[in-house]
Design an enzyme around this catalytic site. Structure first.
Site: not given
Lengths: 184, 184
Positions: B72, B109
């Site tokens: 993106r 994460e």
């Protein structure tokens, strides 16, 4: 000859653009010579000229959006859409688009691959210009045309920065017009 | 207030732009509300206005190139580079760039991820504007700044379409300036 471009000047620009594309042998696999466009992209003047010349080719179709495939297609597709003042519609690998999608499968040399578009991205009758960096065997572009037409939209034409003519991909794109800035 | 933009007009544009972004709950995983920018991208007028406003923010840094991360980031980065007349330098997942690359690893994460840039993409002292669609936790942008600085180039600032301020990603970007068009 490019519409709206002085043919002599246009040719000189294209020669300069070609000199900024380098051959990478054996990428992504042995026996393939990859056209590396990154030296061109990093040259602001040349990249701007390429987008301007591709916009000349694209605007004769009077599109109301550009449809482009990730990832390198986004580079040309988004710059063109912004330059031409039309919408940009991304086509992505499965699972990447967050809303409801339509999907097509298409054949690779070995196996299959899939592409998705948001089901609400193109209204019925929308006039779409399909954009990608390179036309090689034509599988991706043919799948993108199918996605566009499944939505009831019109695939006006396919527009590429480079056409690798010796691979014959154009023959896979049916009645859809094909334009490219550079041909090998 | 955006430089060169009438504040009243600018605000009206930003309100309209915001109305074209939709929330997708539980994407890409449960508990996350994803900002879907595709309705904005497909609106040619609004997409053009966004690129114009982001260019206003970017040009005060006088960059000579835009560095953007797939996929993106390519949409905003390439459109901005072409609009501003500067070079475009892609940062990609490992194995995607065809020439010699430099790589950084960064923490997710759970586990790590990596990004690459062509080793010859940025000259020493090159003035790079790092562009992406969304600033979330800042991991990707921080990794991109490291890639730019490893080449001896200057990461002038990071420019995002959207900053998710509540995630605090800005704190990961060190002394690098941060601009965004929309804030949540």
């Amino acid at each position: 000859m490019l519409a709206g471009v002085d043919p002599q000047g246009g040719n000189q620009v294209l020669q300069r653009v070609k000199s900024l594309i380098r051959d990478i042998p054996d990428f992504p696999k042995p026996g393939i010579v990859f056209k590396d466009i990154t030296p061109l992209l990093s040259n602001g003047k040349a990249f701007g000229e390429v987008i301007g010349l591709m916009a000349e080719l694209g605007k004769k179709h009077a599109p109301d959006c550009v449809v482009a495939v990730e990832s390198r297609g986004f580079i040309f597709g988004a710059a063109l859409a912004a330059h031409m003042g039309v919408g940009f519609v991304p086509v992505r690998k499965p699972g990447k688009l967050p809303y409801r999608t339509s999907r097509v499968e298409y054949a690779l040399e070995y196996g299959t691959d899939s592409l998705e578009i948001h089901s609400d991205a193109l209204g019925k009758g929308a006039r779409a210009l399909v954009v990608d960096d390179v036309l090689a065997t034509g599988g991706t572009a043919a799948a993108t045309i199918r996605l566009v037409e499944q939505q009831g939209a019109i695939a006006l034409a396919c527009l590429f920065f480079i056409e690798l003519s010796f691979l014959g991909g154009r023959s896979k794109l049916g009645s859809c017009g094909v334009d490219a800035l550079l041909h090998y």
